[in-house]
Design an enzyme around this catalytic site. Structure first.
Site, mmCIF file in Angstrom:
data_model
loop_
_atom_site.group_PDB
_atom_site.id
_atom_site.type_symbol
_atom_site.label_atom_id
_atom_site.label_comp_id
_atom_site.label_asym_id
_atom_site.label_seq_id
_atom_site.Cartn_x
_atom_site.Cartn_y
_atom_site.Cartn_z
ATOM 1 C CG ASP A 154 -7.033 0.374 -9.816
ATOM 2 O OD1 ASP A 154 -6.385 -0.124 -8.874
ATOM 3 O OD2 ASP A 154 -7.641 1.456 -9.734
ATOM 4 C CB THR B 102 4.455 0.057 -2.510
ATOM 5 O OG1 THR B 102 3.258 -0.591 -2.934
ATOM 6 C CG2 THR B 102 4.747 -0.315 -1.065
ATOM 7 C CG ASP B 103 0.800 3.145 -6.295
ATOM 8 O OD1 ASP B 103 1.140 3.762 -5.261
ATOM 9 O OD2 ASP B 103 -0.283 3.323 -6.879
ATOM 10 C CB SER C 66 -12.993 3.387 -12.569
ATOM 11 O OG SER C 66 -11.829 3.147 -11.812
ATOM 12 C CD GLU D 27 -3.035 -0.471 -0.046
ATOM 13 O OE1 GLU D 27 -3.144 -0.040 -1.209
ATOM 14 O OE2 GLU D 27 -3.488 -1.565 0.313
ATOM 15 C CB SER E 132 -10.639 -1.111 -9.254
ATOM 16 O OG SER E 132 -10.041 -0.291 -10.220
HETATM 17 P P1 ADP Z 1 -13.663 2.951 -7.835
HETATM 18 O O1 ADP Z 1 -12.809 2.886 -6.615
HETATM 19 O O2 ADP Z 1 -14.931 2.173 -7.661
HETATM 20 O O3 ADP Z 1 -12.934 2.621 -9.089
HETATM 21 P P2 ADP Z 1 -13.774 5.491 -9.135
HETATM 22 O O4 ADP Z 1 -14.168 6.838 -8.659
HETATM 23 O O5 ADP Z 1 -12.403 5.290 -9.659
HETATM 24 O O6 ADP Z 1 -14.099 4.480 -7.937
HETATM 25 O O7 ADP Z 1 -14.760 5.031 -10.279
HETATM 26 C C1 ADP Z 1 -16.145 5.121 -10.093
HETATM 27 C C2 ADP Z 1 -16.772 5.648 -11.369
HETATM 28 O O8 ADP Z 1 -16.736 4.632 -12.392
HETATM 29 C C3 ADP Z 1 -18.237 5.975 -11.211
HETATM 30 O O9 ADP Z 1 -18.409 7.291 -10.696
HETATM 31 C C4 ADP Z 1 -18.747 5.854 -12.636
HETATM 32 O O10 ADP Z 1 -18.452 7.012 -13.388
HETATM 33 C C5 ADP Z 1 -17.912 4.695 -13.177
HETATM 34 N N1 ADP Z 1 -18.664 3.446 -12.989
HETATM 35 C C6 ADP Z 1 -18.381 2.451 -12.120
HETATM 36 N N2 ADP Z 1 -19.314 1.484 -12.174
HETATM 37 C C7 ADP Z 1 -20.207 1.881 -13.106
HETATM 38 C C8 ADP Z 1 -21.428 1.324 -13.626
HETATM 39 N N3 ADP Z 1 -21.897 0.171 -13.152
HETATM 40 N N4 ADP Z 1 -22.067 2.011 -14.590
HETATM 41 C C9 ADP Z 1 -21.586 3.186 -15.057
HETATM 42 N N5 ADP Z 1 -20.473 3.754 -14.601
HETATM 43 C C10 ADP Z 1 -19.784 3.126 -13.633
HETATM 44 MG MG MG Z 2 -11.182 3.635 -9.746
#
Ligand code: ADP
Ligand code: MG
Length: 380
Positions: free
Chosen positions: A171, A36-37, A127, A34, A125
């Protein structure tokens, strides 16, 4: 639960025809390594069972059509408008198409219908799951010959340059490269990625992932401060990065203040723990890993100072209820903990943390038992 049937049905509703295929990519959790990246160090995530699905097909017009079933939103744009600057969820899928085109790959009009059961914003993750699923779909549909690590890097580029989030490769590498019952040991300097066996269930273990539901306050500022301190320490030590410290005590003796010394000690010992976890897992000694999780948590709490009361309580309560080891996972100031449990104990340990949170007056946590799962691919 996201299902292939749901995304396929929505695709048919939107386009009037069946998708050409359905692709998936998972969320991930970091087992150890953690902060560390950005110190050119080591991380060891594994992919979750929770994943994003995308039903996709090419189009005969000049549009990119993206639908997020979970948000009930559809975005349409001419493919010629594919440039950074858009906000919201559609930046993730659009960013992947943009990154592919930027890298010289031929992409065309496409329909992407997305759904995911990776919890949003919990640090698991969601995203990368969206990005890597879209990447898998686009590579197959447009017949692009791109290696898995290159796919991960292009998905990262989408998140960095199109979405505008300055994240490392962890990720997307985990979501793309992991396999069932493996973790991924990633050298964040060389980007060398090595799969490592994590046959939890056959060794009698399971891992509980518990979201503390703590709102992330001040997280960006604190992150920036830690990062700046690490860079300053490396500069004072005349090293490219803290990863290059060989002799911790000698390095600490050269640093001017106590807080900086503690930050450096976390990074150096966490890198050692990540490397040790990798070696032990390669040798099949999974029973040695929970102790490393405990040490990692203590280091994040006492030296790096990135834990918060909810997270510390979750770790303590999990340990009291029988977890063999537990730590916060992710950037800190909230988010999730992982608890290494004997097989079958995960649920009762999750319930014990839930009771401890209720007694302390904290918002109820959410939890699940995680299974190291396969990275991005084609479902149908
Ligand atoms: P995480 O830690 O979950 O990756 P992020 O802030 O990096 O949090 O990413 C979350 C974002 O990814 C959301 O705000 C949205 O824009 C997109 N996202 C994640 N899941 C979905 C989904 N099921 N449908 C549409 N967009 C999504
Ligand atoms: Mg994310």
């Amino acid at each position: 639960m996201t299902t292939a049937h749901v995304v396929a049905t929505h695709y048919v509703d939107l386009t009037g025809s069946a998708p050409e295929g359905i692709w998936f990519a998972p969320g991930r959790v970091n087992l150890i390594g953690e902060h560390t990246d950005y110190n050119d160090g080591f991380v060891l995530p594994f992919a979750l069972e929770q994943r994003a699905l995308v039903a996709a097909g090419s189009r005969s017009d000049d549009l990119i059509v993206m639908r997020a079933i979970d948000l009930d939103e559809t975005v349409r744009m001419p493919i010629s408008d594919l440039a950074p600057g858009r906000g919201g969820w559609s930046a993730y899928p659009a960013g992947v198409l943009w990154a592919l085109r930027e890298a010289g790959h031929r992409i065309g009009p496409i329909t992407l219908v997305l759904s995911s059961n990776v919890p949003l914003g919990a640090g698991l993750s969601s995203s990368a799951a969206i990005e890597c699923a879209v990447m898998a779909a686009a590579c197959d549909l447009f017949e692009l010959d791109i290696s898995p690590i290159e796919r991960a890097k292009l998905s990262q580029r989408a998140e960095n340059e199109y979405v505008g989030a300055p994240t490392g490769l962890l990720d997307q590498a985990a979501s793309t490269l992991c396999q069932r019952e493996t973790g991924l040991f990633l050298d964040c300097r060389t980007l060398e990625a090595t799969l490592v066996p994590l046959p939890l269930s056959s060794k009698g273990f399971e891992i509980l992932v518990l979201d503390t539901h703590t709102p992330h306050s001040h997280v960006d500022g604190e992150y920036g401060e830690r990062r700046a301190t690490c860079e300053e320490a490396a500069r004072l030590l005349q090293l490219p990065a803290l990863r290059d410290i060989d002799d911790l005590e000698a390095a600490l003796a050269k640093l001017p203040d106590e807080r900086m010394r503690r930050r450096v000690r976390h990074v150096v010992t966490e890198n050692e723990r990540a490397r040790l976890a990798f070696t032990l897992a390669l040798q099949g000694h999974l029973e040695e890993l929970p102790g490393l999780l405990d040490a990692s948590h203590a280091s994040m709490r006492d030296d790096y100072e990135i834990t918060v009361p909810t997270v510390d309580l979750a770790v303590t309560a999990a340990k009291t209820a029988g977890a063999l080891g537990a730590r916060m996972t992710g950037g800190g100031f909230g988010g999730c903990i992982i608890a290494w449990c004997r097989s079958g104990d995960g649920s009762s340990i999750g319930e014990a943390v839930e009771r401890a949170f209720a007694e302390a007056g904290f918002t109820a946590p959410a939890w699940f038992v995680a299974h190291p799962s396969e990275g991005a691919g084609r479902l149908i």
